[in-house]
Design a protein around this motif. Sequence first.
Motif, PDB file in Angstrom:
ATOM      1  N   ASN A   1       0.828  -1.209   0.000  1.00 30.29           N
ATOM      2  CA  ASN A   1       0.000   0.000   0.000  1.00 30.29           C
ATOM      3  C   ASN A   1       0.861   1.257   0.000  1.00 30.29           C
ATOM      4  OD1 ASN A   1      -2.623   1.467   0.461  1.00 30.29           O
ATOM      5  ND2 ASN A   1      -1.578   2.003   2.356  1.00 30.29           N
ATOM      6  N   GLN A   2       1.935   1.254   0.792  1.00 27.64           N
ATOM      7  CA  GLN A   2       2.811   2.415   0.837  1.00 27.64           C
ATOM      8  C   GLN A   2       3.574   2.601  -0.469  1.00 27.64           C
ATOM      9  OE1 GLN A   2       2.847   4.727   3.110  1.00 27.64           O
ATOM     10  NE2 GLN A   2       1.379   3.647   4.409  1.00 27.64           N
ATOM     11  N   ILE A   3       3.995   1.491  -1.105  1.00 26.47           N
ATOM     12  CA  ILE A   3       4.671   1.606  -2.407  1.00 26.47           C
ATOM     13  C   ILE A   3       3.729   2.209  -3.439  1.00 26.47           C
ATOM     14  CG2 ILE A   3       5.640   0.272  -4.314  1.00 26.47           C
ATOM     15  CD1 ILE A   3       6.865  -1.606  -2.295  1.00 26.47           C
ATOM     16  N   GLU A   4       2.469   1.836  -3.373  1.00 27.27           N
ATOM     17  CA  GLU A   4       1.495   2.424  -4.303  1.00 27.27           C
ATOM     18  C   GLU A   4       1.397   3.934  -4.106  1.00 27.27           C
ATOM     19  OE1 GLU A   4      -3.289   2.337  -5.305  1.00 27.27           O
ATOM     20  OE2 GLU A   4      -2.474   1.099  -3.691  1.00 27.27           O
TER      21      GLU A   4
ATOM     22  N   ARG B   1       6.819   2.087   5.815  1.00 27.28           N
ATOM     23  CA  ARG B   1       6.948   3.370   5.113  1.00 27.28           C
ATOM     24  C   ARG B   1       8.378   3.590   4.621  1.00 27.28           C
ATOM     25  NH1 ARG B   1       2.600   4.152   8.490  1.00 27.28           N
ATOM     26  NH2 ARG B   1       0.992   5.597   7.717  1.00 27.28           N
ATOM     27  N   ILE B   2       9.360   3.310   5.478  1.00 30.51           N
ATOM     28  CA  ILE B   2      10.747   3.524   5.061  1.00 30.51           C
ATOM     29  C   ILE B   2      11.140   2.538   3.966  1.00 30.51           C
ATOM     30  CG2 ILE B   2      13.140   3.360   5.844  1.00 30.51           C
ATOM     31  CD1 ILE B   2      12.331   4.670   8.412  1.00 30.51           C
ATOM     32  N   LEU B   3      10.718   1.281   4.075  1.00 35.27           N
ATOM     33  CA  LEU B   3      11.018   0.317   3.014  1.00 35.27           C
ATOM     34  C   LEU B   3      10.355   0.726   1.704  1.00 35.27           C
ATOM     35  CD1 LEU B   3      10.794  -3.148   4.815  1.00 35.27           C
ATOM     36  CD2 LEU B   3      12.838  -1.916   4.066  1.00 35.27           C
TER      37      LEU B   3
ATOM     38  N   ILE C   1      14.934  10.816   4.115  1.00 33.48           N
ATOM     39  CA  ILE C   1      13.595  11.413   4.109  1.00 33.48           C
ATOM     40  C   ILE C   1      12.676  10.676   5.076  1.00 33.48           C
ATOM     41  CG2 ILE C   1      11.544  11.809   2.691  1.00 33.48           C
ATOM     42  CD1 ILE C   1      13.477  12.169   0.301  1.00 33.48           C
ATOM     43  N   GLY C   2      12.725   9.348   5.048  1.00 33.11           N
ATOM     44  CA  GLY C   2      11.857   8.564   5.920  1.00 33.11           C
ATOM     45  C   GLY C   2      12.151   8.783   7.391  1.00 33.11           C
ATOM     46  N   ILE C   3      13.430   8.817   7.757  1.00 33.73           N
ATOM     47  CA  ILE C   3      13.795   9.011   9.159  1.00 33.73           C
ATOM     48  C   ILE C   3      13.348  10.376   9.651  1.00 33.73           C
ATOM     49  CG2 ILE C   3      15.743   9.281  10.743  1.00 33.73           C
ATOM     50  CD1 ILE C   3      15.159   6.408  10.095  1.00 33.73           C
TER      51      ILE C   3
END
Length: 385
Positions: free
Chosen positions: A170-173, A271-273, A336-338
């Motif tokens: 879902n997050q990759i989408e 989210r980070i992955l 960015i994720g961190i």
Amino acid sequence: MRARDSHLDATLDDGRASAQVDAAGGRVALSGRWTADQGPAVEAAAAGIAALGSRPVEIDLRRLTRLDTLGAWVLERTRGEIEAGGGAVVYTGTTPEHRILLGEMGLRQPEAPAGPRHGRVYAFLDATGRRTVRGVKEVVSGIAFLGEVVTACGRVALRPGTFRTTALVNQIEHVAWRGVPIIALISFLVGGIVAQQGIFQLQRFGAQTFVVNLIGLLILRELGVLLTSIMVAGRSGSAFTAEIGSMRMREEVDALRVMGLDPIEILIVPRILALVIGLPMLTLVSSLAALAGGGLTAMLYGGLTPEAFLARLQAAISVHHVWVGLIKAPFMALTIGIIATIEGFAVEGSAESLGRHVTAAVVKSIFMVIMLDGLFAVFFAAIDF
């Protein structure tokens, strides 16, 4: 002088506020109603207590029939006056209700007097030092948070059954697939603008064909990944901060901990992955779109044919130029994720706090992305890659 008792309110039987002061022993016995409707009597009694001056005073509340916020505030104000003169005040015979009121009305520490005014240079150096210390603390906390994320990833790797694949997809989408149109469009336009300005400058020397070398190297090595990272920071990074911040405001993160779940494994790792997987793909899309925009502009303004453009591009670049941009992408995605998730967890219980941390997440992410790009440029130049 002979010690004597002073009755500040002679009417003791009607419930009016009064204070019986033993000046010699430093003891005061309050009685009656110390409430708002007894304001004048309360003030008169408090004035008699304050007249004891700088000595230890014991105030007995055992005979009070009622105490409200006004009475508690007057008592605390009087205590402040006595302590300011070097005395001390102790309450005795208090009930739990009295202690609550007196605690709520308790004296606040006065603001420290303003120090001597310094010049602008001193103020600038002071502000710079404070910002530097704050920045170092943020870097240290970011490294610590990165350690927690790596530890959570290790736990997930040891227990693959606990990994939430659906959340990752879902997050990759959201990060990659839905970001393709806007990233491709902006990259196409930027590639065309860079090519146009390059052609206008190179035409002076009759070397407009070298614009292909310019846009090929610039886009594949620097511009593609930089544009993509900045847009992902503004689009997905801000979304991460807002989502986690909203969950913090609604105490959903605390609810996860109460249920025995790790918020980092559930909220942060997917989210980070997704960023680490999606950003390289978006970088490739961005580079191709920017090259397409630059090629179209070179054909329109530089008079190059599609065959000549492609032949020149193939001679100017190689696979390792593509790898330079793709190698940077995961590191920028992790940064960015961190930053986005740290700012999300820092949100407090107000909409103002949410907006402030979302803005901070975007600004810090863009700054760190640009700084990382510069560090990578120096590194690749040093190793001649």
